[in-house]
Design a protein around this motif. Structure first.
Motif, short mmCIF file in Angstrom:
data_model
loop_
_atom_site.label_atom_id
_atom_site.label_comp_id
_atom_site.label_asym_id
_atom_site.label_seq_id
_atom_site.Cartn_x
_atom_site.Cartn_y
_atom_site.Cartn_z
N LEU A 1 35.53 66.66 -0.74
CA LEU A 1 34.10 66.91 -0.56
C LEU A 1 32.75 67.22 0.17
O LEU A 1 33.01 65.93 0.93
CB LEU A 1 33.52 65.49 -2.35
CG LEU A 1 33.93 65.44 -3.64
CD1 LEU A 1 33.30 64.26 -3.60
CD2 LEU A 1 33.47 67.28 -4.35
N LYS A 2 31.77 68.10 0.30
CA LYS A 2 31.25 67.58 1.50
C LYS A 2 30.21 67.05 0.94
O LYS A 2 30.12 66.69 -0.70
CB LYS A 2 30.46 69.23 1.70
CG LYS A 2 31.38 70.53 1.71
CD LYS A 2 29.79 71.41 2.45
CE LYS A 2 31.01 72.88 2.45
NZ LYS A 2 30.18 73.72 2.69
N LEU A 3 29.25 66.35 1.82
CA LEU A 3 28.97 64.86 1.90
C LEU A 3 27.19 65.19 2.24
O LEU A 3 26.79 66.22 3.60
CB LEU A 3 29.06 64.00 3.57
CG LEU A 3 30.73 63.43 3.12
CD1 LEU A 3 31.37 63.11 3.89
CD2 LEU A 3 31.41 62.76 1.76
N VAL A 4 26.24 64.78 1.78
CA VAL A 4 24.93 64.97 1.58
C VAL A 4 24.67 63.11 2.01
O VAL A 4 25.60 62.49 1.10
CB VAL A 4 24.29 65.19 1.17
CG1 VAL A 4 22.34 64.37 1.15
CG2 VAL A 4 24.41 66.60 0.95
N SER A 5 23.57 63.03 3.04
CA SER A 5 23.34 61.59 3.96
C SER A 5 22.11 61.67 3.18
O SER A 5 20.80 62.19 3.80
CB SER A 5 23.40 61.12 4.60
OG SER A 5 23.28 59.78 5.27
N TYR A 6 21.39 60.66 2.30
CA TYR A 6 19.79 61.13 2.17
C TYR A 6 19.76 59.36 2.18
O TYR A 6 20.00 58.46 1.56
CB TYR A 6 20.09 61.11 0.68
CG TYR A 6 18.18 61.33 -0.20
CD1 TYR A 6 16.79 62.03 0.22
CD2 TYR A 6 18.15 59.68 -0.59
CE1 TYR A 6 15.78 61.53 -0.32
CE2 TYR A 6 16.52 59.24 -1.03
CZ TYR A 6 15.54 60.50 -0.87
OH TYR A 6 14.25 60.31 -0.89
N ALA A 7 18.57 59.98 3.25
CA ALA A 7 17.19 58.21 3.37
C ALA A 7 15.95 58.08 3.05
O ALA A 7 15.25 58.91 2.87
CB ALA A 7 17.09 58.15 5.19
N HIS A 8 16.17 56.95 2.04
CA HIS A 8 14.73 56.96 1.02
C HIS A 8 13.70 56.21 1.88
O HIS A 8 13.35 56.15 3.01
CB HIS A 8 15.39 55.78 0.04
CG HIS A 8 15.52 54.60 0.49
ND1 HIS A 8 14.57 53.69 0.30
CD2 HIS A 8 16.80 54.01 1.35
CE1 HIS A 8 14.59 52.42 1.19
NE2 HIS A 8 16.21 52.62 1.06
N GLY A 9 12.94 56.74 1.33
CA GLY A 9 11.39 56.07 1.64
C GLY A 9 10.95 54.27 1.48
O GLY A 9 12.13 54.51 1.54
N THR A 10 9.94 54.21 2.12
CA THR A 10 10.16 52.70 2.09
C THR A 10 9.49 51.93 1.15
O THR A 10 9.29 52.43 -0.42
CB THR A 10 8.71 52.69 3.03
OG1 THR A 10 8.82 53.03 4.19
CG2 THR A 10 8.43 50.58 3.04
N THR A 11 10.70 50.86 0.60
CA THR A 11 9.96 49.97 -0.78
C THR A 11 9.92 48.15 0.69
O THR A 11 10.40 48.39 1.11
CB THR A 11 11.09 49.39 -1.47
OG1 THR A 11 11.02 48.34 -2.63
CG2 THR A 11 12.81 49.18 -0.63
N ASN A 12 9.33 47.59 -0.46
CA ASN A 12 8.86 46.29 0.66
C ASN A 12 9.93 45.33 -0.39
O ASN A 12 10.29 43.93 -0.18
CB ASN A 12 7.69 45.87 0.15
CG ASN A 12 6.99 45.34 -1.32
OD1 ASN A 12 7.15 46.74 -1.44
ND2 ASN A 12 6.67 44.46 -1.36
N TYR A 13 10.89 45.97 -1.73
CA TYR A 13 11.19 44.46 -2.33
C TYR A 13 12.44 45.34 -2.84
O TYR A 13 13.01 46.23 -3.28
CB TYR A 13 10.28 45.37 -4.60
CG TYR A 13 10.92 44.36 -5.38
CD1 TYR A 13 11.40 42.71 -4.89
CD2 TYR A 13 10.85 44.93 -6.27
CE1 TYR A 13 11.76 42.06 -6.21
CE2 TYR A 13 11.22 44.64 -7.54
CZ TYR A 13 11.50 43.09 -7.66
OH TYR A 13 12.10 42.03 -7.97
N ARG A 14 13.56 44.07 -2.47
CA ARG A 14 15.06 45.15 -2.15
C ARG A 14 15.06 45.21 -3.67
O ARG A 14 16.43 46.13 -3.66
CB ARG A 14 16.09 42.95 -1.55
CG ARG A 14 15.95 42.66 -3.45
CD ARG A 14 16.54 41.07 -2.38
NE ARG A 14 16.71 40.95 -1.02
CZ ARG A 14 17.23 41.10 0.55
NH1 ARG A 14 18.84 41.87 -0.16
NH2 ARG A 14 16.53 40.68 1.57
N PRO A 15 14.69 45.42 -4.92
CA PRO A 15 16.07 45.43 -6.04
C PRO A 15 15.42 46.60 -6.55
O PRO A 15 15.22 47.89 -7.22
CB PRO A 15 14.79 45.16 -7.43
CG PRO A 15 14.57 43.59 -6.37
CD PRO A 15 14.41 44.08 -5.26
#
Length: 411
Positions: free
Chosen positions: A113-127
């Motif tokens: 499998l080829k890989l995609v790394s996706y970095a998410h936007g901000t959250t202040n709440y760990r859940p």
């Protein structure tokens, strides 16, 4: 507008503010037998500590979920399985810690499998991080999009979010980079358990805060001596010129006042560990906010509680010293800002890069993207008008992901 929790947990991603990591703080490259690396070496960064299956989706179920959140479902091909990985990484001081992240594995016939790394936007709440977000969460839409298209997709929670210990060093590009790279290593170790293997090619993308994180990972992969091979990069609606564009935008009222309050609070609190901004919160925050602002950003406070507890304007929030720090940064704070702004300036990508931006973005001034474009000599692409919960900024994640998955699939 989107419900307040989504606004706080996802849209506060607009102000991508980076960080400093002490020189030499990154742990040595992990070496594994059977991959051209030295056998018997100590397993450290990226070592998989645990894996928990979260959910399985048929292709029809993925399509329904993506449509519900407004993501483009035209590239849905496969069902997917999702997992939470916990792995070894390093903190802002280069000391061992652990982090978590989401892995999406397509149910395709392809064993490599080829890989995609996706970095998410901000959250202040760990859940609200990718691996701990509720099943209908906006933050999982992009990883599912890439996964159902056939890519094994990693979405790191970052330090201090998900089930990782400590507090989140917000907009700290160095630790976002190490967490992202080590998540890829953990995924590579995990996939053979499911009869799959990872290919070396990595497609890197990210939204808002994650746009800077994506560039940080791309820069690190290009530096070489990694098993992985950078293939293409798509940052979406990032904030790349903090001192020159974003801080003035907040101070001049171009950013919605309530969100400017949340961003500046998060910035001053989370950068204090490395920039020595204050000894006591009341030096930069007015009461009654000084007594509770650090609690809002320790990972335990839901986004709606944070927003409701903060004032509506910067004038109500900041002391004269707090304003002075943002208007004319100095000392270690100024140094940290300069370091962050090198994310576009101190390297030349050797792979295709497409910078996506939304001209109507209410939270990220497009001047940051045009400035980054000039430095990187990348391709600057305007996104079609799309809104999510009334927000063009959030809508840019929908439009940008739709374009990115097609581009990645064309390689």
């Amino acid at each position: 507008m989107r419900p307040v929790r989504e606004v706080a947990a996802v849209t506060a991603a607009a102000v991508a503010l980076g960080a400093l990591l002490p020189a030499g703080a990154v742990a040595s490259e992990r070496r594994e037998p059977g991959t051209g690396q030295e056998p018997g070496a100590v397993r450290e960064r990226g070592e998989l500590l645990s894996a928990k299956k979260l959910k399985s989706y048929t292709a029809a179920q993925v399509k329904k979920r993506l449509k519900t959140e407004g993501f483009d479902s035209e590239k849905v091909k496969y069902g997917v399985d999702t997992y939470r990985l916990v792995y070894r990484t390093v903190d802002g001081y280069g000391k061992p810690t652990k982090a978590s992240g989401l892995l999406v594995v397509p149910r395709s016939e392809n064993k490599r499998l080829k890989l995609v790394s996706y970095a998410h936007g901000t959250t202040n709440y760990r859940p609200d991080a990718p691996s701990t977000s509720p099943g209908d969460g906006f933050v999982q839409g992009a990883p599912l999009t890439y996964g159902t298209a056939g890519f094994a997709t990693t979405a790191p929670d970052y330090l201090g979010l998900g089930v990782g210990p400590g507090t989140h060093p917000w907009m700290d590009v160095r630790t976002e980079t190490t967490a992202s790279l080590d998540m890829l290593r953990a995924a590579r170790e995990f996939l053979p358990r499911k009869g799959r293997t990872a290919r070396r090619d990595v497609f890197v993308t990210g939204f808002s805060q994650g746009a800077s994180a994506a560039l940080g990972l791309a820069r690190e992969l290009q530096r070489g001596k990694k098993w992985f091979r950078l293939r293409a990069v798509v940052p979406i609606s990032g904030a790349y010129d903090i001192q020159g564009v974003l801080l003035p935008s907040m101070l001049k009222g171009k950013t919605p006042p309530k969100l400017a309050v949340a961003y500046t609070s998060y910035l001053l609190v989370s950068w204090n560990w490395k920039a020595s901004i204050y000894d006591r919160p009341e030096e930069v925050f007015k009461q009654p906010y000084a007594s509770r602002v650090e609690k809002y950003f320790d990972g335990s406070t839901p986004g709606e509680v944070m927003l409701q507890g903060l004032p509506d304007t910067l004038a109500e929030l900041l002391t004269p010293r707090g304003f002075a720090l943002l208007e004319k940064p100095s000392g270690r704070f100024a140094k940290a800002l300069r370091e962050e702004d090198t994310i576009c300036r101190n390297w030349a990508p050797e792979v295709p890069v497409r910078l996506y931006y939304e001209p109507r973005d209410e939270q990220v001034d497009q001047a940051g993207s045009t400035s980054c474009h000039a430095w990187l000599k990348s391709t600057l692409r305007r996104l079609p008008a799309t809104a999510y919960g009334g927000s063009p900024h959030l809508g840019s994640n929908l439009a940008g992901t739709a374009k990115a998955v097609r581009w990645f699939a064309s390689f």
